[in-house]
Design a protein around this motif. Sequence first.
Motif, PDB file in Angstrom:
ATOM      1  N   LEU A   1      27.457  77.827  81.908  1.00 20.05           N
ATOM      2  CA  LEU A   1      28.928  77.360  82.048  1.00 20.05           C
ATOM      3  C   LEU A   1      29.130  76.133  81.607  1.00 20.05           C
ATOM      4  CD1 LEU A   1      29.391  78.389  85.929  1.00 20.05           C
ATOM      5  CD2 LEU A   1      30.458  79.493  84.010  1.00 20.05           C
ATOM      6  N   LEU A   2      28.308  75.187  81.603  1.00 18.43           N
ATOM      7  CA  LEU A   2      28.491  73.868  80.890  1.00 18.43           C
ATOM      8  C   LEU A   2      28.570  74.017  79.064  1.00 18.43           C
ATOM      9  CD1 LEU A   2      25.817  71.531  82.738  1.00 18.43           C
ATOM     10  CD2 LEU A   2      28.284  71.674  82.912  1.00 18.43           C
ATOM     11  N   LEU A   3      27.824  75.012  78.724  1.00 18.81           N
ATOM     12  CA  LEU A   3      27.941  75.497  77.437  1.00 18.81           C
ATOM     13  C   LEU A   3      29.239  75.998  77.045  1.00 18.81           C
ATOM     14  CD1 LEU A   3      24.331  77.013  76.423  1.00 18.81           C
ATOM     15  CD2 LEU A   3      25.243  74.740  75.595  1.00 18.81           C
ATOM     16  N   LEU A   4      29.821  76.706  77.988  1.00 20.75           N
ATOM     17  CA  LEU A   4      31.111  77.133  77.807  1.00 20.75           C
ATOM     18  C   LEU A   4      32.116  76.190  77.794  1.00 20.75           C
ATOM     19  CD1 LEU A   4      32.964  79.734  77.427  1.00 20.75           C
ATOM     20  CD2 LEU A   4      32.802  79.948  80.072  1.00 20.75           C
ATOM     21  N   TRP A   5      31.960  75.130  78.807  1.00 26.70           N
ATOM     22  CA  TRP A   5      33.256  74.329  79.061  1.00 26.70           C
ATOM     23  C   TRP A   5      32.933  73.062  77.965  1.00 26.70           C
ATOM     24  CZ3 TRP A   5      31.668  73.846  84.942  1.00 26.70           C
ATOM     25  CH2 TRP A   5      32.222  74.795  85.309  1.00 26.70           C
ATOM     26  N   LEU A   6      31.790  72.698  77.534  1.00 26.40           N
ATOM     27  CA  LEU A   6      31.338  71.297  76.953  1.00 26.40           C
ATOM     28  C   LEU A   6      31.234  71.752  75.522  1.00 26.40           C
ATOM     29  CD1 LEU A   6      29.885  69.299  79.688  1.00 26.40           C
ATOM     30  CD2 LEU A   6      32.338  69.287  78.947  1.00 26.40           C
ATOM     31  N   GLY A   7      30.672  72.893  75.321  1.00 22.78           N
ATOM     32  CA  GLY A   7      30.011  73.140  73.723  1.00 22.78           C
ATOM     33  C   GLY A   7      28.498  72.843  73.813  1.00 22.78           C
ATOM     34  N   ILE A   8      28.245  73.213  72.400  1.00 22.44           N
ATOM     35  CA  ILE A   8      26.551  73.195  72.555  1.00 22.44           C
ATOM     36  C   ILE A   8      26.205  71.802  71.930  1.00 22.44           C
ATOM     37  CG2 ILE A   8      26.531  75.645  71.908  1.00 22.44           C
ATOM     38  CD1 ILE A   8      25.968  75.049  69.108  1.00 22.44           C
ATOM     39  N   ASP A   9      27.139  70.735  71.621  1.00 16.32           N
ATOM     40  CA  ASP A   9      26.753  69.338  71.244  1.00 16.32           C
ATOM     41  C   ASP A   9      26.333  68.495  72.491  1.00 16.32           C
ATOM     42  OD1 ASP A   9      27.744  70.042  68.661  1.00 16.32           O
ATOM     43  OD2 ASP A   9      29.600  69.567  68.827  1.00 16.32           O
ATOM     44  N   GLU A  10      26.401  67.220  72.244  1.00 15.10           N
ATOM     45  CA  GLU A  10      25.714  66.321  73.122  1.00 15.10           C
ATOM     46  C   GLU A  10      26.292  66.123  74.689  1.00 15.10           C
ATOM     47  OE1 GLU A  10      26.408  65.780  70.023  1.00 15.10           O
ATOM     48  OE2 GLU A  10      24.821  64.431  68.948  1.00 15.10           O
ATOM     49  N   ALA A  11      27.356  66.669  74.913  1.00 12.83           N
ATOM     50  CA  ALA A  11      28.058  66.399  76.043  1.00 12.83           C
ATOM     51  C   ALA A  11      27.739  67.277  76.976  1.00 12.83           C
ATOM     52  CB  ALA A  11      29.689  66.775  75.960  1.00 12.83           C
ATOM     53  N   SER A  12      27.194  68.481  76.627  1.00 11.88           N
ATOM     54  CA  SER A  12      26.800  69.531  77.630  1.00 11.88           C
ATOM     55  C   SER A  12      25.260  69.217  78.034  1.00 11.88           C
ATOM     56  CB  SER A  12      26.555  71.245  76.872  1.00 11.88           C
ATOM     57  OG  SER A  12      25.930  70.944  76.012  1.00 11.88           O
ATOM     58  N   LYS A  13      24.520  68.534  77.192  1.00 14.24           N
ATOM     59  CA  LYS A  13      23.214  68.245  77.431  1.00 14.24           C
ATOM     60  C   LYS A  13      23.269  67.035  78.456  1.00 14.24           C
ATOM     61  CE  LYS A  13      22.358  71.041  73.966  1.00 14.24           C
ATOM     62  NZ  LYS A  13      23.684  71.633  73.743  1.00 14.24           N
ATOM     63  N   ILE A  14      24.126  65.964  78.035  1.00 17.47           N
ATOM     64  CA  ILE A  14      24.040  64.896  79.076  1.00 17.47           C
ATOM     65  C   ILE A  14      24.688  65.233  80.377  1.00 17.47           C
ATOM     66  CG2 ILE A  14      25.509  62.727  79.397  1.00 17.47           C
ATOM     67  CD1 ILE A  14      25.391  62.404  76.318  1.00 17.47           C
ATOM     68  N   ALA A  15      25.799  66.173  80.375  1.00 13.82           N
ATOM     69  CA  ALA A  15      26.050  66.588  81.626  1.00 13.82           C
ATOM     70  C   ALA A  15      25.031  67.421  82.321  1.00 13.82           C
ATOM     71  CB  ALA A  15      27.480  67.584  81.447  1.00 13.82           C
ATOM     72  N   PHE A  16      24.268  68.086  81.818  1.00  5.33           N
ATOM     73  CA  PHE A  16      23.116  69.000  82.482  1.00  5.33           C
ATOM     74  C   PHE A  16      21.944  67.965  82.967  1.00  5.33           C
ATOM     75  CE2 PHE A  16      19.512  72.290  81.859  1.00  5.33           C
ATOM     76  CZ  PHE A  16      20.009  72.959  83.239  1.00  5.33           C
ATOM     77  N   GLY A  17      21.626  67.013  82.204  1.00 10.30           N
ATOM     78  CA  GLY A  17      20.618  66.107  82.518  1.00 10.30           C
ATOM     79  C   GLY A  17      21.048  65.260  83.753  1.00 10.30           C
ATOM     80  N   ALA A  18      22.588  64.836  83.791  1.00  7.56           N
ATOM     81  CA  ALA A  18      22.849  63.922  84.813  1.00  7.56           C
ATOM     82  C   ALA A  18      22.883  64.737  86.169  1.00  7.56           C
ATOM     83  CB  ALA A  18      24.285  63.490  84.367  1.00  7.56           C
ATOM     84  N   LEU A  19      23.343  65.830  86.072  1.00  5.31           N
ATOM     85  CA  LEU A  19      23.705  66.705  87.300  1.00  5.31           C
ATOM     86  C   LEU A  19      22.136  67.189  87.868  1.00  5.31           C
ATOM     87  CD1 LEU A  19      25.668  68.576  88.878  1.00  5.31           C
ATOM     88  CD2 LEU A  19      24.870  70.422  87.551  1.00  5.31           C
TER      89      LEU A  19
END
Length: 250
Positions: free
Chosen positions: A115-133
Amino acid sequence: MRRRIYQLKIWMAQTAVVLAIVGLWLYVTGPGGVSPLLIAPPGDTLQELWQLIWSPGTWSDVATTGSEIVAAVLIAVSSGFVIGFLGSRTAFRLEVWEPLVALGYTIPFVVFYPLLLLWLGIDEASKIAFGALNGFFAMALNTMKGFKSVDQKLVRTAYAFGATPRQIEWAIKLPAAMPIVLSGVRIATALALITVIFAEMVGSRKGLGFQLAKTTGTLQTSLSYAYIIFILMFVGILHVIIERASSTRR
């Protein structure tokens, strides 16, 4: 003197374990006859590792992964501390929030990564959100436990000497809770680090995790092993930095 001898024994035991692993590695890739497609020979791996270290592209990937990890850790630690602090200010809030945060700590958030990939794409934002979560709940839970564990005798004594509620929070409770809070920082950092690299392996266009997944998928076994060793070195350096930073605040 005894302490030094004890530390020397520990160092010798650790060295023996490392040498045993290297010896087993040499055996299985030599007399053991294991295919180099499965386990890369140490010599080939070290040669690839040396080339990785001196490759500008490698350090570009280090910058990408490192920036994602730092951003994820900062978000997880700051937001987790704020929520944990606010949730521990009264017994009622603790009763409400601690079970919910503890439940969130046990959720396998990997199922939300698509879902994070769908919402934020495959760039840095999804990785940061996933790690922070993944790091947030560990930080929030340890912050709550830290403030919950403060000896109430200290609080009552401070009130008796005329301390204000703000002074009690920051001068009494925070220092007393700090060991458990710092434990939360270390756990949150480890979780964020692991999940950022995993996220790069699953869906990304750059970063150390992406390079590891790419080399493994294309059967570049020696280069894949070299990336594994490089990532372990990278993680080890981050671990030392975190431990040094935590020890200065104790």
